[in-house]
Design an enzyme around this catalytic site. Sequence first.
Site, short mmCIF file in Angstrom:
data_model
loop_
_atom_site.label_atom_id
_atom_site.label_comp_id
_atom_site.label_asym_id
_atom_site.label_seq_id
_atom_site.Cartn_x
_atom_site.Cartn_y
_atom_site.Cartn_z
N GLU A 178 -6.33 4.54 -9.89
CA GLU A 178 -6.70 5.02 -9.02
C GLU A 178 -8.57 3.99 -9.09
O GLU A 178 -9.06 5.14 -9.92
CB GLU A 178 -7.37 5.84 -9.35
N GLU A 376 1.55 9.59 -7.00
CA GLU A 376 1.33 11.44 -8.29
C GLU A 376 0.48 12.28 -6.69
O GLU A 376 0.08 11.70 -5.98
CB GLU A 376 -0.31 10.90 -8.22
P1 P53 Z 1 -6.72 16.73 -13.70
C1 P53 Z 1 -9.40 13.56 -10.05
C2 P53 Z 1 -10.32 13.76 -11.21
C3 P53 Z 1 -9.16 13.25 -12.84
C4 P53 Z 1 -8.85 12.22 -12.46
O1 P53 Z 1 -5.71 15.25 -12.05
C5 P53 Z 1 -7.89 12.14 -11.35
C6 P53 Z 1 -8.49 12.85 -9.94
C7 P53 Z 1 -7.63 12.92 -9.14
O2 P53 Z 1 -8.43 12.23 -7.91
O3 P53 Z 1 -6.85 11.85 -11.17
C8 P53 Z 1 -5.11 11.85 -11.13
O4 P53 Z 1 -5.82 16.29 -14.58
C9 P53 Z 1 -5.45 10.97 -12.17
C10 P53 Z 1 -4.58 11.58 -13.59
C11 P53 Z 1 -4.93 13.02 -13.68
C12 P53 Z 1 -4.82 13.94 -12.67
O5 P53 Z 1 -5.54 13.19 -11.17
O6 P53 Z 1 -8.80 16.79 -13.49
O7 P53 Z 1 -4.28 9.21 -12.44
O8 P53 Z 1 -4.85 11.02 -14.95
O9 P53 Z 1 -4.83 13.58 -14.14
C13 P53 Z 1 -4.71 14.91 -12.18
O10 P53 Z 1 -5.81 17.62 -12.43
#
Ligand code: P53
Length: 478
Positions: A178, A376
């Site tokens: 990301e 994802e």
């Molecule tokens: P969680 C937002 C904020 C932090 C990570 O997120 C994020 C995002 C999404 O845009 O990205 C991904 O765990 C990331 C993973 C993460 C997943 O989203 O905050 O690549 O590491 O766990 C889900 O619910």
Amino acid sequence: MTEAKFPKNFLWGGAVAAHQLEGAWQAGGKGVSVADVMTAGANKIPREITAGVIPGKNYPNHDGIDFYHHYKEDVKLFAEMGFKCFRTSIAWTRIFPQGDESEANEAGLQFYDDLFDECLKYNIEPVVTLAHFEMPYHLVEEYGGFANRKVIDFFVRFATTCFKRYKNKVKYWMTFNEIDNQSRFNNDFLMCTNSGLLLNNDSNNEAAMYQAAHYELVASALAVKEGKKINSDFMIGTMINFTPIYPATSKPADVLMAQRADQRRNWFSDVQCWGYYPANVEAYIERNDFRPDITEEDRIVLKEGTVDYIGFSYYQSMVVSADKVAPDDLSDPEDVIVSNPYVEKSDWDWEIDPVGLRYSLNALTDRYHLPLFIVENGLGAVDKVENDGSIHDPYRIAYLRAHLEEVRKAVTLDGVDLMGYTPWGCIDLVSAGTGQMSKRYGFIYVNKDDEGNGDLARSRKDSFYWYQKVIKTDGADL
Ligand code: P53
């Protein structure tokens, strides 16, 4: 009528990141990463980034779900679901504990050899992210993370070490997870996880972001170039959090705002796929002097190190309005978001928009003409364990089914070239954004709570059997 199936060689699987599940934060000589200095937050309570590891604080990533010691049992469960691939990351600090060593750490390298062998034993193809929010904390403290050009070399050394070591075991790679999240440059968590930048009240966050992101893009391109020399069959992708942006109304100013917000947010993959910055970004950076250090050599590297495919996460779409800020004054797209009245929200207020995924698949195909990989997607939700130990999660099945229906249309009706689908957190793990265990994504439940209590036992949720059936029928039976 096209058969409503996914291609035969479609990479069905699941996705995780090292720091969110491995635990064992000091095992085998592992160093401290940025994820190791983040405390547990909660819904709407940000995680604290501490100056080093402070005794007595709760750092949920230190123990994760102890995948480091449970990986054989877990990979076996993935195989039982029928996984064709498994996306994980390599914890940078297992390989280079401080980040600036010249020699790699053998114990760390061995762990991933064992893990990949275990996957391959079941014909599960590893899909590997090199940097998934796991920069060595030493690089942050000593060098300022990607604010410093020197960090490019440290990353490339790490990437090259992994490419060489696993060249016969891993074909699918992504450089930075990301990478575009840092477009939210006022978010301390994302700036630290993406680029190792620690912000304070005096910093010009936006300028810092554009410069650091440039170094990171150069590092990514150099890694692609090195990787191709090591194994020309490698598929090396970008990884973005793709968020389609809709105008709040058909008012021309709103439509222009949607385009402008897209230009502020979704340009990272332009550089990685095309090999150069889009004109609008060049103009914006130029007019604000946001990226003082870019060399001719950098520009050549960017051109030579373009990616083979687009890995992306899809969680939600975003609606913007020009009511409060004029399109020409936009810097942070977060400032102009309005809520979408046509979609539902998760318990963490993430908007649920399956059609947006079909839209994204088409938008990315039109823009880049490259294969796509959904690495994802998923729903973070609270699960309840029944007295008999079963876990009924119809909400998760409904979410994934609705998204897969749209994906199937993109593939069978719209001609999108899609390599695979790896839903996020196929086994429950620590949430990146909040540090919670209770925000669960898994098909496999892990008995651990937000305070760290629980015996870590694994169990199958209803969605486990549903996903098993989806894979078995090549997505015909959703
Ligand atoms: P969680 C937002 C904020 C932090 C990570 O997120 C994020 C995002 C999404 O845009 O990205 C991904 O765990 C990331 C993973 C993460 C997943 O989203 O905050 O690549 O590491 O766990 C889900 O619910």
